[in-house]
Design an enzyme around this catalytic site. Structure first.
Site, PDB file in Angstrom:
ATOM      1  N   LYS A  27      69.769 -46.081 -13.231  1.00 36.62           N
ATOM      2  CA  LYS A  27      70.531 -45.075 -12.509  1.00 36.62           C
ATOM      3  C   LYS A  27      72.022 -45.197 -12.827  1.00 36.62           C
ATOM      4  CE  LYS A  27      68.848 -44.319  -8.423  1.00 36.62           C
ATOM      5  NZ  LYS A  27      68.528 -44.889  -7.106  1.00 36.62           N
ATOM      6  N   ARG A  97      73.134 -47.101  -3.475  1.00 34.07           N
ATOM      7  CA  ARG A  97      71.862 -46.792  -4.140  1.00 34.07           C
ATOM      8  C   ARG A  97      71.393 -47.946  -5.019  1.00 34.07           C
ATOM      9  NH1 ARG A  97      73.058 -41.363  -7.335  1.00 34.07           N
ATOM     10  NH2 ARG A  97      70.805 -41.071  -7.030  1.00 34.07           N
ATOM     11  N   GLY A 106      61.199 -44.739  -5.363  1.00 33.67           N
ATOM     12  CA  GLY A 106      60.962 -44.929  -3.939  1.00 33.67           C
ATOM     13  C   GLY A 106      60.657 -46.353  -3.513  1.00 33.67           C
ATOM     14  N   MET A 108      62.700 -49.111  -3.653  1.00 35.13           N
ATOM     15  CA  MET A 108      63.785 -49.843  -3.011  1.00 35.13           C
ATOM     16  C   MET A 108      64.580 -48.882  -2.138  1.00 35.13           C
ATOM     17  SD  MET A 108      64.882 -52.487  -5.928  1.00 35.13           S
ATOM     18  CE  MET A 108      65.126 -51.177  -7.082  1.00 35.13           C
ATOM     19  N   ARG A 347      67.286 -39.238 -15.639  1.00 32.38           N
ATOM     20  CA  ARG A 347      66.545 -40.277 -16.342  1.00 32.38           C
ATOM     21  C   ARG A 347      65.483 -39.596 -17.182  1.00 32.38           C
ATOM     22  NH1 ARG A 347      63.865 -42.162 -10.722  1.00 32.38           N
ATOM     23  NH2 ARG A 347      62.595 -40.318 -10.436  1.00 32.38           N
ATOM     24  N   HIS A 469      56.279 -37.617  -4.333  1.00 27.68           N
ATOM     25  CA  HIS A 469      55.805 -38.949  -4.707  1.00 27.68           C
ATOM     26  C   HIS A 469      54.408 -38.901  -5.310  1.00 27.68           C
ATOM     27  CE1 HIS A 469      53.843 -42.840  -3.820  1.00 27.68           C
ATOM     28  NE2 HIS A 469      54.984 -43.315  -4.287  1.00 27.68           N
ATOM     29  N   ARG A 591      25.614 -53.641 -35.280  1.00 27.13           N
ATOM     30  CA  ARG A 591      24.817 -54.714 -34.674  1.00 27.13           C
ATOM     31  C   ARG A 591      23.351 -54.383 -34.870  1.00 27.13           C
ATOM     32  NH1 ARG A 591      28.891 -53.436 -30.823  1.00 27.13           N
ATOM     33  NH2 ARG A 591      30.075 -55.245 -30.090  1.00 27.13           N
ATOM     34  N   ARG A 647      25.897 -56.766 -39.491  1.00 26.82           N
ATOM     35  CA  ARG A 647      25.740 -58.157 -39.057  1.00 26.82           C
ATOM     36  C   ARG A 647      24.262 -58.488 -38.934  1.00 26.82           C
ATOM     37  NH1 ARG A 647      28.092 -59.777 -33.292  1.00 26.82           N
ATOM     38  NH2 ARG A 647      26.313 -58.570 -32.599  1.00 26.82           N
ATOM     39  N   GLU A 774      34.403 -66.644 -35.361  1.00 25.93           N
ATOM     40  CA  GLU A 774      34.306 -66.471 -33.913  1.00 25.93           C
ATOM     41  C   GLU A 774      34.095 -67.772 -33.169  1.00 25.93           C
ATOM     42  OE1 GLU A 774      30.977 -63.952 -32.910  1.00 25.93           O
ATOM     43  OE2 GLU A 774      29.841 -64.609 -34.657  1.00 25.93           O
ATOM     44  N   SER A 793      35.554 -61.259 -40.532  1.00 28.18           N
ATOM     45  CA  SER A 793      35.808 -60.330 -39.440  1.00 28.18           C
ATOM     46  C   SER A 793      35.927 -61.175 -38.174  1.00 28.18           C
ATOM     47  CB  SER A 793      34.663 -59.336 -39.323  1.00 28.18           C
ATOM     48  OG  SER A 793      34.876 -58.515 -38.205  1.00 28.18           O
ATOM     49  N   GLY A 795      35.541 -62.143 -34.657  1.00 28.74           N
ATOM     50  CA  GLY A 795      34.762 -61.759 -33.488  1.00 28.74           C
ATOM     51  C   GLY A 795      35.511 -62.296 -32.285  1.00 28.74           C
ATOM     52  N   THR A 796      36.471 -61.535 -31.809  1.00 29.55           N
ATOM     53  CA  THR A 796      37.387 -62.110 -30.808  1.00 29.55           C
ATOM     54  C   THR A 796      36.777 -62.235 -29.422  1.00 29.55           C
ATOM     55  OG1 THR A 796      38.378 -59.922 -30.676  1.00 29.55           O
ATOM     56  CG2 THR A 796      39.565 -61.579 -31.949  1.00 29.55           C
ATOM     57  N   ASN A 797      35.627 -61.588 -29.191  1.00 27.64           N
ATOM     58  CA  ASN A 797      34.968 -61.825 -27.894  1.00 27.64           C
ATOM     59  C   ASN A 797      34.494 -63.270 -27.821  1.00 27.64           C
ATOM     60  OD1 ASN A 797      35.343 -59.109 -27.620  1.00 27.64           O
ATOM     61  ND2 ASN A 797      33.192 -58.575 -27.876  1.00 27.64           N
ATOM     62  N   ASP A 798      33.696 -63.662 -28.820  1.00 25.60           N
ATOM     63  CA  ASP A 798      33.209 -65.038 -28.825  1.00 25.60           C
ATOM     64  C   ASP A 798      34.332 -66.027 -29.105  1.00 25.60           C
ATOM     65  OD1 ASP A 798      30.502 -65.192 -28.103  1.00 25.60           O
ATOM     66  OD2 ASP A 798      29.906 -64.251 -29.989  1.00 25.60           O
ATOM     67  N   CYS A 860      36.474 -57.251 -35.158  1.00 26.91           N
ATOM     68  CA  CYS A 860      35.461 -56.348 -34.611  1.00 26.91           C
ATOM     69  C   CYS A 860      35.176 -56.620 -33.134  1.00 26.91           C
ATOM     70  CB  CYS A 860      34.177 -56.426 -35.424  1.00 26.91           C
ATOM     71  SG  CYS A 860      33.409 -58.050 -35.376  1.00 26.91           S
ATOM     72  N   TYR A 880      42.086 -54.362 -41.479  1.00 24.99           N
ATOM     73  CA  TYR A 880      41.588 -53.284 -40.625  1.00 24.99           C
ATOM     74  C   TYR A 880      41.264 -53.794 -39.230  1.00 24.99           C
ATOM     75  CZ  TYR A 880      36.855 -55.168 -41.252  1.00 24.99           C
ATOM     76  OH  TYR A 880      35.757 -55.985 -41.233  1.00 24.99           O
TER      77      TYR A 880
HETATM   78  P1  ADP Z   1      65.742 -43.259  -5.492  1.00 24.56           P
HETATM   79  O1  ADP Z   1      66.028 -44.335  -6.473  1.00 24.56           O
HETATM   80  O2  ADP Z   1      64.670 -43.616  -4.547  1.00 24.56           O
HETATM   81  O3  ADP Z   1      65.586 -41.932  -6.155  1.00 24.56           O
HETATM   82  P2  ADP Z   1      68.439 -42.493  -4.845  1.00 24.56           P
HETATM   83  O4  ADP Z   1      69.445 -43.553  -4.985  1.00 24.56           O
HETATM   84  O5  ADP Z   1      68.361 -41.530  -5.960  1.00 24.56           O
HETATM   85  O6  ADP Z   1      67.043 -43.163  -4.563  1.00 24.56           O
HETATM   86  O7  ADP Z   1      68.790 -41.765  -3.482  1.00 24.56           O
HETATM   87  C1  ADP Z   1      67.902 -41.178  -2.611  1.00 24.56           C
HETATM   88  C2  ADP Z   1      68.334 -39.762  -2.306  1.00 24.56           C
HETATM   89  O8  ADP Z   1      69.664 -39.701  -1.838  1.00 24.56           O
HETATM   90  C3  ADP Z   1      68.287 -38.865  -3.510  1.00 24.56           C
HETATM   91  O9  ADP Z   1      67.733 -37.649  -3.159  1.00 24.56           O
HETATM   92  C4  ADP Z   1      69.710 -38.694  -3.911  1.00 24.56           C
HETATM   93  O10 ADP Z   1      69.934 -37.473  -4.522  1.00 24.56           O
HETATM   94  C5  ADP Z   1      70.424 -38.787  -2.590  1.00 24.56           C
HETATM   95  N1  ADP Z   1      71.771 -39.320  -2.793  1.00 24.56           N
HETATM   96  C6  ADP Z   1      72.084 -40.521  -3.294  1.00 24.56           C
HETATM   97  N2  ADP Z   1      73.413 -40.675  -3.419  1.00 24.56           N
HETATM   98  C7  ADP Z   1      73.966 -39.516  -2.978  1.00 24.56           C
HETATM   99  C8  ADP Z   1      75.321 -39.046  -2.864  1.00 24.56           C
HETATM  100  N3  ADP Z   1      76.349 -39.797  -3.275  1.00 24.56           N
HETATM  101  N4  ADP Z   1      75.498 -37.844  -2.358  1.00 24.56           N
HETATM  102  C9  ADP Z   1      74.453 -37.086  -1.965  1.00 24.56           C
HETATM  103  N5  ADP Z   1      73.176 -37.453  -2.049  1.00 24.56           N
HETATM  104  C10 ADP Z   1      72.922 -38.667  -2.550  1.00 24.56           C
HETATM  105 MG    MG Z   2      66.736 -40.757  -7.039  1.00 19.95          MG
HETATM  106 MG    MG Z   3      29.860 -62.913 -31.532  1.00 21.71          MG
END
Ligand code: ADP
Ligand code: MG
Ligand code: MG
Length: 924
Positions: A27, A97, A106, A108, A347, A469, A591, A647, A774, A793, A795-798, A860, A880
């Site tokens: 982020k 954040r 979601g 942390m 991202r 989510h 086989r 075999r 093997e 060849s 035979g990585t299981n055995d 194999c 191969y």
């Molecule tokens: P996560 O990693 O769970 O996506 P974020 O850090 O992105 O968490 O934040 C959670 C929510 O809060 C997101 O919807 C983000 O857009 C909002 N948010 C975070 N920082 C700000 C900010 N400076 N102003 C307005 N909204 C924010």
């Molecule tokens: Mg976010």
């Molecule tokens: Mg074998």
């Protein structure tokens, strides 16, 4: 010079950039990058991931030196925006954040609106003239701070958040239903009640001092790195604990300032289908998590064209800038504050396998990326999703016609899934563990549900959009998902849901189509995917199959770059045909014993095993000879000159005999023997440890007539094939060799038989004799063995069983806990144990090549179709890999990626990166 721990970003410049994910987290690095690009990012600063480690080493306190650096950056932020934390006129409000190197959606905690207290809330009211807005921000802040920093959030998900409880009580008192009906006064009252609850539960007052709030929040984000959800998530996605999280402190912008404000999330292309269209959702007059949480169903981004055309146009422009800059599909968060657009996050977007492939191929076409880059972006296992079933169109049509199409939601995760309804994650896991197919159905999902989502065939939610989510996680896991299906009225307590006029209960069958968003009552049969319909069933023309076409393009690029050949494990002509359709270049393991279970073959086989004398055994083998010859001839014809490794018999003989009395009596009668005789023979073949018993080449050495018959069947089939002018080159493989004398014994017999057959039939054909490596002794004496063997060849299981001293069939009880405890990083029967089994393979490769430079080397075992193991095979220089027919496309892609990612230039860059990573670990 002391190391730098805090990096500023804002208005057109930044100290960090997108390459600094290790230090700034994803982020932070991308906020810096966007700021550097001149995009409208609210200014702020990132406290580096290194501080996370320092924090834990310093008894969960932020070291003083770092504190000073944070204070310096805070001053800079205050100066940049002309506001100050705690100021009675112009107060600065910030968000705190989290953000690790890898995205953990979601998992942390984030705290918004930090800096509010009695004094600053008054200032906010004066500034905006909007007391309702100010108190809404304030109560949200106290709530988040109470939950996250002061630990009031309930540990168990079923337990109600104490603040939510207060809100519910307030609404009840006021006789209103919805949060939006709460007035400014109500919200103010909530802040008072929230603070009282905090005092009561913790014994301390809510901190009014904004600096105290700041330190508390930063510490809480670092602490959230070790919460249960985050730990579980890291385990699932192999994210090392040592990475740590960064903390971003950023100027707040407000999407909840009225109807000219809003917040949203979007993908620069459709994350489900890969279509090159802007795809996203937004809500006006909303803050932060409102869109992703799934509590209100958001609007489609195209609607914004009408709602706020200027912000929409600006977003479209940013969409193009970002795609061109990152050369990838991006996932973005934005907020509009009173008509002004701000970018809050970007991202690389998570996507389905369909989308991953389509986007990669399209971007090559758009000249944004190279073919190699496209291949390195598609995880080989994602191809699995393209091979997964779709609903049988006729049966689905009939179901719809019968009025059983009960609802329609968003097509959040493509594919077809049928299963029994369950309403919570724990049930999903438990039912799946006993072999039930389930559809996890929730009002909305949250990070606590990931295990259940993983166990389910499909996920169905009543609320939330394409970026909720449920949708996000389902796509990442490759689960079928229909989200935001508003017609479902789910009652968790009764474990049932009402849809229109009917009620479905836990355990009822439903079917969901993640490609169209349809929800069907009952069980709808599935049929092969488009790719299979083209390649295997041949019921669909390639021109009518767009998914197939992209697939084919990826495969053709993969074949261009890989150096490993891909073979398949196949025992029957039809399996060989499938494998060829998938692109196999030969058979790496046929086989022969599987053939004995075929039509009419088990009888003579048992006769052979029960025979008392050599004569009787030979008579039985004579019956098997034409049957085996026929099978081999079929395979040779199908493979049309491609190498075929056959075999000789491998499993212990008792595997072919019946073990209970009823079957033994039947067999006795059939063969004209007494029951006692049959039973005695079966008993005499009993072994305490069959895996290490009378099997493999040991059988052929003690009963040479078996090997002789099999060799004859192979060579007569070769002669027959040759006579039909079809090229043929059998490779006869002797299993379980640990001592060169074993191989020499069998080789002599095989070569003698070949010579006999060629003479009898008057044709010549090429052939090879080789062995499986093997057991460890075979690997260690590979130079001696290579003097006789023309190919190895693995035979990585055995080889895994014998190297680890672990019986695969008995390992379940301890191997899973072993992996949990990281004794082995991965199940060694799934992914090659590079340090142990892999080392033996390396020794065998080196010794084998030293004795016979041109020796052919392959694998194999099951590992031959597993991407990381394929990479290992590439690295140790095998010729191969061989895998089951359906994994051939995966192995082709894995082999190409291994070649691309380990090319000399790429290797250099990777090792430099590794070194740098090591350095930073040391430093910490
Ligand atoms: P996560 O990693 O769970 O996506 P974020 O850090 O992105 O968490 O934040 C959670 C929510 O809060 C997101 O919807 C983000 O857009 C909002 N948010 C975070 N920082 C700000 C900010 N400076 N102003 C307005 N909204 C924010
Ligand atoms: Mg976010
Ligand atoms: Mg074998």
């Amino acid at each position: 010079m002391s190391p730098k721990y805090v990096y500023f970003f804002g208005a057109g410049s930044a100290e960090g950039n997108m390459k600094m994910k290790d230090i700034l987290g994803g982020k932070g690095a991308n906020l810096a990058e966007m700021a550097g690009l001149g995009l409208p990012v609210p200014p702020g600063f990132t406290v580096s991931t290194a501080v996370c480690d320092l924090f834990y080493k310093n008894k969960k306190r932020i070291p003083e030196g770092v504190k000073a650096e944070i204070e310096k950056n805070l001053k800079k932020l205050e100066k940049t925006v002309g506001q100050a934390l705690g100021d009675a006129k112009n107060p600065l409000l910030v968000s705190i954040r989290s953000g690790a190197r890898a995205s953990m959606p979601g998992m942390m905690d984030t705290i918004l609106n930090l800096g509010l207290n009695e004094k600053t809330v008054a200032a906010l009211i004066a500034k905006t003239g909007n007391p309702r807005f100010a108190y809404d921000c304030y109560r949200r802040f106290i709530q988040m701070y109470g939950d996250v920093v002061l630990g009031l959030k309930p540990v168990k998900k079923e337990d109600m958040d104490p603040f939510e409880e207060i809100i519910e009580r307030k609404k009840h008192e006021r006789g209103i239903k919805s949060d939006v009906d709460l007035t400014a006064e109500d919200l103010m009252d909530l802040t008072i009640r929230f603070k009282a609850a905090i005092k009561e539960k913790t014994g301390h007052d809510f901190p009014e001092d904004p600096m105290k709030q700041l330190w508390g929040a930063v510490g809480a984000v670092f602490s959230s790195w070790m919460n249960d959800r985050a730990i579980a998530y890291r385990k699932m996605y192999d994210i090392p604990e040592s990475w740590g999280t960064a903390v971003n402190v950023q100027l707040m912008v407000f999407g909840n300032m009225g109807t000219d404000s809003g917040t949203g999330v979007a993908f620069t292309r459709d994350a489900a289908t890969g279509e090159n269209v802007f795809y996203g959702e937004y809500l006006m007059n909303a803050q932060g998590e409102d869109v992703v949480a799934g509590t209100r169903t958001p609007l489609q981004i195209v609607e914004m064209k009408k709602d706020d055309p200027s912000s929409y146009a600006q977003l479209e422009k940013i969409r193009r800038i970002l795609e061109k800059h990152y050369t990838d599909m991006m996932d973005i968060e934005f907020t509009i504050q009173q008509g002004k657009l701000y970018m809050l996050q970007c991202r690389v977007g998570k996507r389905t396998a369909f989308a991953a492939i389509k986007i990669a191929v399209d971007m090559v076409g758009e000249k944004l990326i190279s073919e190699k880059e496209a291949l390195s972006r598609i995880e080989p296992d994602q191809l699995n999703q393209l091979l997964r079933p779709i609903f049988d169109p006729a049966e689905k049509a009939a179901t719809v016609k019968a009025g059983r199409l009960i609802a329609k939601g968003l097509n959040a995760g493509p594919g077809a899934a049928s299963g029994r309804l369950v309403f919570n994650s724990v049930d999903a896991e438990a039912w799946a563990a006993r072999g039930e197919k389930v559809i996890l159905t929730r009002i909305e999902t949250s990070p606590e549900d990931i295990k259940g989502m993983n166990a389910a065939e499909g996920i169905l939610t009543a609320r939330g959009g394409m970026t909720s989510h449920a949708a996000l996680v389902a796509r990442q896991m490759g689960r079928v998902c229909v989200a935001g299906c508003g017609d479902l009225l789910i009652d968790y307590a009764k474990a049932e849901m009402a849809v229109k006029s009917r009620t479905l209960r836990e355990g009822d069958w439903i079917s969901i189509d993640g490609t169209t968003g349809e929800v069907l009552e009952g069980r709808v049969r599935t049929k092969p995917s488009e790719v299979l319909q083209v390649l295997i069933e041949k019921t669909l023309a390639p021109k009518d199959a767009p998914v197939y076409q992209t697939f084919a393009k990826i495969m053709s690029w993969a074949d261009k770059f890989r150096t490993l050949k891909i073979r398949t494990n196949a025992d029957q002509p039809d399996q060989s045909a499938n494998a060829l359709a998938f692109g196999a270049e030969g058979i790496g393991l046929c086989r022969t014993e599987h053939m004995f279970f075929g039509e009419g073959k088990i009888g003579p086989m048992r006769e052979m095993i029960l025979a008392d004398t050599l004569e009787a055994r030979k008579a039985a083998l004579a019956k098997l000879l034409p049957l085996q010859r026929h099978d081999f001839a079929g395979i040779f014809k199908e493979m049309n000159g491609r190498p075929v490794t056959i075999r000789t018999i491998d499993p212990p003989l008792h595997e072919f005999l019946p073990h209970d009395e009823k079957d033994q009596r039947a067999l006795a009668e059939q063969m004209g023997l007494t029951y006692e005789k049959v039973k005695a023979r079966v008993d005499s073949l009993h072994e305490f440890n069959p895996m290490l018993g009378f099997r493999g080449c040991r059988l052929g050495i003690i009963y040479p007539e078996i090997t002789a018959m099999q060799a004859r069947a192979i060579f007569e089939a070769a002669a027959e094939t040759k006579k039909k002018k079809i090229p043929v080159e059998p490779e006869v493989m002797i299993p379980l060799v640990g001592n060169v004398k074993e191989l020499a014994d069998q080789e002599k017999l095989v070569r003698q038989t070949a010579a006999d057959v060629m003479k009898e039939q008057g044709v010549k054909f090429p052939y090879l004799v080789g062995t499986m490596i093997e057991i460890p002794r075979g690997a260690i004496t590979a130079d001696e063995i290579a003097a006789v063997a023309e190919f190895f060849s693995f035979g990585t299981n055995d080889l895994t069983q014998t190297t680890l001293g672990v019986s695969r069939d008995d390992a379940a009880r301890f191997l899973v806990p072993y992996v949990d405890r990281e004794i082995y990083a991965k199940d060694p029967f799934e992914v090659i144990d590079r340090d142990g089994v892999g080392k033996l393979m390396k020794i065998a490769v080196e010794k084998g090549r030293s004795a016979r430079p041109g020796i052919k080397l392959g694998i194999c075992g099951e590992h031959g179709g597993e991407p990381s193991s394929v990479e290992f095979c590439h690295l140790i220089g095998l010729n191969y890999v061989s895998c089951s027919p359906f994994r051939v496309p995966i192995a082709r892609l894995a082999a190409a990626r291994a070649a691309i990612l380990n090319a000399p230039a790429a290797k250099k860059a990777a090792s430099a990166k590794k070194k740098a990573a090591k350095k930073t670990t040391k430093k910490r």
